[in-house]
Write a protein that holds these residues in place. Structure first.
Motif, mmCIF file in Angstrom:
data_model
loop_
_atom_site.group_PDB
_atom_site.id
_atom_site.type_symbol
_atom_site.label_atom_id
_atom_site.label_comp_id
_atom_site.label_asym_id
_atom_site.label_seq_id
_atom_site.Cartn_x
_atom_site.Cartn_y
_atom_site.Cartn_z
ATOM 1 N N ASN A 157 0.865 -1.177 0.000
ATOM 2 C CA ASN A 157 0.000 0.000 0.000
ATOM 3 C C ASN A 157 0.902 1.228 0.000
ATOM 4 N N ASP B 285 -7.729 1.053 -3.374
ATOM 5 C CA ASP B 285 -8.846 1.463 -2.516
ATOM 6 C C ASP B 285 -8.658 2.845 -1.905
ATOM 7 N N ARG B 286 -7.722 3.637 -2.450
ATOM 8 C CA ARG B 286 -7.450 4.943 -1.848
ATOM 9 C C ARG B 286 -7.628 6.094 -2.827
ATOM 10 N N CYS B 287 -8.321 5.834 -3.934
ATOM 11 C CA CYS B 287 -8.529 6.897 -4.918
ATOM 12 C C CYS B 287 -9.896 6.719 -5.565
ATOM 13 N N SER B 288 -10.623 7.799 -5.682
ATOM 14 C CA SER B 288 -11.948 7.752 -6.286
ATOM 15 C C SER B 288 -11.852 7.862 -7.806
ATOM 16 N N TYR C 174 -12.038 4.520 11.453
ATOM 17 C CA TYR C 174 -12.141 4.237 10.023
ATOM 18 C C TYR C 174 -13.033 5.246 9.299
ATOM 19 N N ASP D 19 -11.142 7.523 7.069
ATOM 20 C CA ASP D 19 -10.369 7.033 5.934
ATOM 21 C C ASP D 19 -10.767 7.807 4.681
ATOM 22 N N ASN D 20 -9.820 8.485 4.093
ATOM 23 C CA ASN D 20 -10.072 9.343 2.926
ATOM 24 C C ASN D 20 -9.697 8.579 1.661
ATOM 25 N N VAL D 21 -10.692 8.285 0.830
ATOM 26 C CA VAL D 21 -10.452 7.468 -0.365
ATOM 27 C C VAL D 21 -10.693 8.263 -1.650
ATOM 28 N N THR D 22 -10.605 9.588 -1.569
ATOM 29 C CA THR D 22 -10.844 10.399 -2.769
ATOM 30 C C THR D 22 -9.607 10.511 -3.645
ATOM 31 N N GLY D 23 -8.416 10.278 -3.083
ATOM 32 C CA GLY D 23 -7.192 10.367 -3.868
ATOM 33 C C GLY D 23 -6.650 11.782 -3.935
#
Length: 584
Positions: free
Chosen positions: A260, A298-301, A349, A352-356
């Protein structure tokens, strides 16, 4: 030559200095801000140095860039290989323009000889501790180092803040036709790795051909990619050469739980020119920059709003076949300002920022004010010339070219050229075929014509011409009964989110899905595209579900619509489209 990773904490501890607490490596919910410089040339590469040809201009640009970083409070600041003049580094160390506490500057510098290193230590004396590995090589073993300077502040044993410049050297020479760098480079043996609070996150840098050593060492690669940011600075005419990207493929191919990481590739801008002496012989590279941000699955939209916001400023989306998101920076000279979520955070959790990564601003050089000025204009990426490739292409793209959404254009092109899959989510950015990035990392976006790959460029132009041909056929030929009301002009090639599986619109009639497959396509392709089109509209189940057509030109150049004899029964009865014959 074997290389090793050394923790910065140990290097500093031996000098009675503490490990710096860096904001970018603090595993909390707050994102960090970064500033990256992609400079222009020309460069000079001779037996005395490698770096900018015009050192005075480079110094002006570098000072303005670092002042911008200070003013913006950016937590991570990066320049590419061989860029920053030594004079700029000394100016920063001796003056107020130096990283604040908690920030890190990763500065790829022009080449340094052993004597210049001694001069740097002397110039920084009383201002900063300059640290680098001991060089035991013979004097004849190369002329200069290829350095990256880590600049930061930390505390000494008495709790006083100290400035530090930690210099890392490239460990292996790049490959060129005349083995020029191989002859002149003095190599290091150490990669330095910063560890954040609680030892959760880490950061390291490799310099251009260091990638060769990383690719060969599985253990080294794992250490650099586990909950890590890996910065890859370059001065590279071929950044997508297999030898330079192999370490990424190997990293992405391993267990996701153990790699990751963010990989940040930062090169110089496109169309570089290299001189072998001031005013001497020179070579135009005709290169692409290849600067890009690689981020875990799983860390970017890939949602439209995030993708399109970035793309308007010059950061373009693709999806790697090894399940990574890749954001490509526009190839022209610029400074890029981004907000980036931490790779991991140790809190709840829900944070958790998954927008990238988000591109907040792009700065271009203003020669009048001698500063990097914010530029909100969407940079030209070849789309304008593509939309006007031929008169027919221009007519077909008359509606689409007014859109500020590249995804909208590429979805319309995809439908117009024929889909072979009936997956309802085909149009999502992460699923769109044109956004797919193979192991060769050639960008095949329909709307992004920056790369130098001849095959990708040819395919891009061919697809645009097919859209033009489709528009012309629908406007001039006799159409099948189920779409006959689209004839006699007035149609628009377009894509809309409320009707995602159709591409042809005309006022007063229902839209349709019509594909053009080029010259004399294989019958299996005709059948496959027809089946996929029918299934998509059947699943959508709207009033236009029977408005499907597939056309092509035969060996004599005549327009042919594939006969779909069960069009009504298929779409209304829910059966599968299999009875597709040639002919009107």
């Amino acid at each position: 030559m074997s290389i090793s990773i050394r923790d910065v904490e140990g290097i500093l501890s031996a000098r009675n200095l503490q490990n710096p607490s860096l904001d970018a490596l603090r595993p909390d919910h707050q994102p960090y801000r970064t500033l990256l410089l992609q400079p222009s040339g020309p460069i000079l590469a001779d037996d005395t140095r490698i770096g900018p040809l015009d050192l005075q201009l480079a110094d002006q640009q570098a000072r303005s860039f670092l002042e911008l970083a200070m003013k913006g409070g950016h937590h991570l600041v990066v320049t590419p290989e061989y860029f920053l003049p030594i004079s700029t580094l000394v100016w920063a160390v001796q003056g107020p323009t130096f990283p604040a506490v908690g920030t890190l500057w990763v500065l790829g510098c022009e080449s340094m000889t052993p004597k210049q290193l001694e001069g740097l230590v002397e110039a920084c004396s009383g201002h900063a501790d300059v640290i680098f590995e001991k060089d035991d090589s013979a004097a004849v073993q190369g002329v200069y180092f290829d350095p990256v300077a880590y600049c930061f502040q930390t505390k000494d044993g008495e709790g006083n803040f100290k400035r530090v410049v930690l210099i890392q050297f490239k460990t292996i020479s790049s490959r060129d036709a005349h083995f020029f760098e191989n002859k002149n480079l003095r190599c290091g043996t150490t990669l330095y790795q910063f560890k954040g609070d609680e030892d959760v996150l880490s950061l390291a840098t490799i310099i251009c051909s260091d990638a060769f050593n990383v690719a060969q060492d599985d253990l080294l690669r794992r250490k650099l990619s586990n909950l890590a940011t890996l910065i890859h600075i370059q001065l590279n005419p071929k950044p997508r050469h297999s030898d330079y990207l192999r370490y990424r493929i190997d990293t992405f191919s391993k267990n996701k739980a153990l790699n990751n990481c963010d990989i940040v590739c930062l090169n110089w801008a496109e169309n570089m020119v290299q001189y072998d002496a001031p005013g001497g012989k020179h070579e135009a590279w005709k290169n692409e920059s290849g600067s890009a941000w690689y981020i875990s699955d799983d860390r970017c939209s890939s949602k439209d709003e995030e993708v399109e916001r970035n793309e308007r400023l010059g950061l373009y989306y693709s999806r790697h076949v090894k399940h990574r998101h890749v954001l490509h920076f526009h190839f022209a000279p610029a400074a890029f300002e981004l907000t980036v979520a931490k790779i991991a955070q140790t809190g709840s959790y829900v944070h958790d920022n998954v927008t990238g990564p988000k591109l907040d601003a792009r700065y271009t050089w203003d020669s009048g004010s001698q500063t990097w000025a914010s530029n909100a204009d969407s940079p030209e990426s070849g789309l304008t010339s593509l939309c006007s490739l031929t008169e027919r292409v221009g007519e077909a793209f008359s509606t689409l070219r007014a859109s500020d959404s590249r995804l909208r254009i590429e979805r319309a092109i995809a439908l117009s050229c024929g889909l072979t899959s009936s997956k309802p989510s085909w149009y999502g950015a992460a699923s769109l075929e044109s956004c797919r990035l193979g192991e060769d990392e050639v960008v095949r976006r329909d709307t992004l014509a920056l790369d130098r790959d001849a095959s990708a460029q040819s395919t891009r132009e061919e697809r645009a011409k097919r859209v033009g041909s489709l528009n012309h056929i629908l406007s001039t030929e006799t159409l099948p009964f189920n779409i006959r009301d689209l004839g006699k002009g007035g149609i628009r090639v377009d894509w809309r989110p409320d009707k995602p599986h159709v591409n042809i619109y005309k006022d007063g009639v229902q839209p349709a899905l019509v594909a053009y497959l080029g010259m004399d396509p294989h019958p299996d392709l005709v059948r496959g595209v027809g089946d996929a089109a029918f299934e998509l509209l059947r699943l959508e189940n709207k009033q236009h579900q029977d408005r499907v057509a597939v056309c092509y030109r035969d060996q004599d150049g005549r327009a042919v619509f594939a006969r779909m004899t069960q069009v009504t029964d298929i779409t209304r009865g829910g059966g599968k489209a299999t009875n597709i014959d040639e002919g009107l």
